[in-house]
Design an enzyme around this catalytic site. Structure first.
Site, short mmCIF file in Angstrom:
data_model
loop_
_atom_site.label_atom_id
_atom_site.label_comp_id
_atom_site.label_asym_id
_atom_site.label_seq_id
_atom_site.Cartn_x
_atom_site.Cartn_y
_atom_site.Cartn_z
N SER A 142 0.52 -0.98 0.06
CA SER A 142 -0.24 0.17 0.03
C SER A 142 1.05 1.52 -0.40
O SER A 142 2.22 0.98 0.02
CB SER A 142 -0.68 0.04 1.37
OG SER A 142 -1.03 1.20 1.12
N TYR A 155 -2.07 -1.42 10.23
CA TYR A 155 -1.98 -1.44 8.42
C TYR A 155 -0.41 -1.17 8.43
O TYR A 155 -0.41 -1.51 7.54
CB TYR A 155 -3.17 -0.79 8.77
CG TYR A 155 -3.13 -0.71 6.70
CD1 TYR A 155 -4.59 -1.84 6.32
CD2 TYR A 155 -3.71 0.23 6.34
CE1 TYR A 155 -4.97 -2.33 4.95
CE2 TYR A 155 -3.48 0.25 4.41
CZ TYR A 155 -4.35 -1.01 4.31
OH TYR A 155 -4.30 -1.28 3.43
P1 NAD Z 1 -11.32 -6.27 0.20
O1 NAD Z 1 -11.98 -6.67 0.88
O2 NAD Z 1 -12.26 -6.30 -0.71
O3 NAD Z 1 -11.22 -7.69 -0.12
C1 NAD Z 1 -9.61 -8.14 0.98
C2 NAD Z 1 -10.47 -9.88 0.23
O4 NAD Z 1 -9.84 -10.33 1.50
C3 NAD Z 1 -11.98 -10.61 -0.17
O5 NAD Z 1 -11.95 -11.41 -0.32
C4 NAD Z 1 -11.84 -11.13 1.47
O6 NAD Z 1 -12.89 -11.58 2.01
C5 NAD Z 1 -10.92 -11.40 1.91
N1 NAD Z 1 -9.83 -11.57 2.86
C6 NAD Z 1 -9.97 -10.73 4.18
N2 NAD Z 1 -10.00 -11.10 5.44
C7 NAD Z 1 -9.84 -12.44 4.83
C8 NAD Z 1 -8.99 -13.94 5.99
N3 NAD Z 1 -9.14 -14.10 6.84
N4 NAD Z 1 -8.77 -15.07 5.47
C9 NAD Z 1 -9.07 -15.02 3.54
N5 NAD Z 1 -9.24 -13.64 2.95
C10 NAD Z 1 -9.73 -12.92 3.86
O7 NAD Z 1 -10.50 -5.16 0.30
P2 NAD Z 1 -9.36 -5.34 -0.97
O8 NAD Z 1 -9.40 -3.84 -0.65
O9 NAD Z 1 -9.78 -5.26 -2.08
O10 NAD Z 1 -8.22 -5.09 -0.41
C11 NAD Z 1 -7.27 -5.47 -0.83
C12 NAD Z 1 -5.31 -6.12 -0.65
O11 NAD Z 1 -5.52 -4.82 -0.76
C13 NAD Z 1 -4.71 -5.44 0.78
O12 NAD Z 1 -4.46 -6.15 1.61
C14 NAD Z 1 -5.34 -3.88 1.25
O13 NAD Z 1 -4.99 -3.87 2.74
C15 NAD Z 1 -5.15 -3.92 0.13
N6 NAD Z 1 -4.76 -2.46 -0.22
C16 NAD Z 1 -5.69 -1.69 -0.89
C17 NAD Z 1 -6.25 -0.36 -0.66
C18 NAD Z 1 -7.70 0.13 -1.30
O14 NAD Z 1 -7.80 1.04 -1.08
N7 NAD Z 1 -8.45 -0.76 -1.15
C19 NAD Z 1 -5.09 0.44 -1.09
C20 NAD Z 1 -3.88 -0.04 -0.64
C21 NAD Z 1 -4.09 -1.29 -0.37
#
Ligand code: NAD
Length: 260
Positions: A142, A155
């Protein structure tokens, strides 16, 4: 390009993980999906991806907080796809609270899913990758792997941690055909961010549209969300021969967040 390769993408039942899984499948890779959600919807998604891209698509609902389930997920991938060539450590959670009020169980869960699970998965798949002398480990970090924001201590610590882990694995594999890099998104509109927009709207009495503009305006100069398929395209590039000597870096895709 990725015909004959097998990829595990954690947290790929929604958001960024799903975007990356689709991009890898579109390029020919067999995929193991992982993540939480409704069993019927996930099965429908699995069938849809397999039909659309003509690749094998398996699913394992392993909970990333549980080491034994993570081991089972890698066994499932080896059994159903034959091997693991690509790992995208994407599953991640967020919790927002000031550090003095941060619930200990939320700290533990954030570190377990965002940092310890990628370690356990990398540990399990690396011997096979080294044996075949080809592998791609892509950690979804991130902008919070580079800089901090208030009320996100767990985080930020987990994402700085995964950046360090990425570098360490890259050095240990530097003379091989295995690479390890990180992708560092800014704001991407997914369920994880929608929750933060809803909380901001409620806290400040804003409409959803105004809360979205305020959220983006604070950090992301482009005032646009990055899209999961843009991150998918970058993941495909990291799997290409063109990226074979990129090692241990974190690539921002952040609308200018880190340029400020
Ligand atoms: P999201 O909540 O849409 O998806 C998260 C995924 O992880 C889902 O498929 C969920 O089922 C799964 N998950 C959650 N807990 C779990 C567990 N205990 N075991 C197995 N699977 C689990 O989130 P996202 O925004 O797509 O985030 C994905 C990654 O991207 C994360 O690592 C997040 O930190 C990173 N990220 C997101 C953003 C953003 O703006 N959305 C920005 C920077 C980084």
């Amino acid at each position: 390009m990725l015909n004959g390769k097998a990829a595990v993408v954690t947290g790929s039942t929604s958001g960024i993980g799903l975007g990356i899984a689709k991009a890898l499948a579109a390029d020919g890779a067999d995929i193991l999906l992982n993540g939480l959600g409704d069993a019927q919807q996930i099965e429908a998604l699995r069938e849809e991806l397999a039909a659309e891209y003509g690749v094998k698509v398996a699913y394992c609902g392993a909970d990333m907080t549980k080491p034994a389930e993570i081991e089972r997920m890698i066994e499932t991938a080896n059994r159903e796809l034959g091997k693991v060539d690509i790992v995208v450590n994407n599953a991640g959670i967020q919790h927002v609270a000031p550090v003095h009020a941060f619930p200990i169980d939320r700290w533990d869960a954030v570190i377990a899913i965002n940092l310890t699970a990628p370690f356990l998965i990398t540990r399990a798949v690396l011997p096979g990758m080294l044996e075949r002398n080809w592998g791609r480990i892509i950690n979804i970090a991130s902008t919070h792997g580079w800089v901090a924001s208030v009320d996100k201590s767990a985080y930020v610590a987990s994402k700085h941690g995964i950046m360090g882990f990425t570098k360490a694995v890259a050095l240990e594999t530097a003379t091989t055909g295995v690479t390890c890099n990180a992708i560092c998104p800014g704001w991407v509109l997914t369920p994880l961010v929608q929750k933060q927009i809803d909380a901001l709207a409620e806290r400040e009495g804003l409409s959803e549209e105004d809360a979205t503009i305020e959220l983006l305006g604070e950090k992301q100069p482009s005032l646009q969300f990055t899209k999961p398929d843009q991150l998918g395209a970058l993941a495909v590039f990291l799997c290409s021969e063109g990226a074979a000597n990129m090692r241990g870096i974190g690539i921002p895709v952040d609308g200018g967040w880190l340029a400020q």
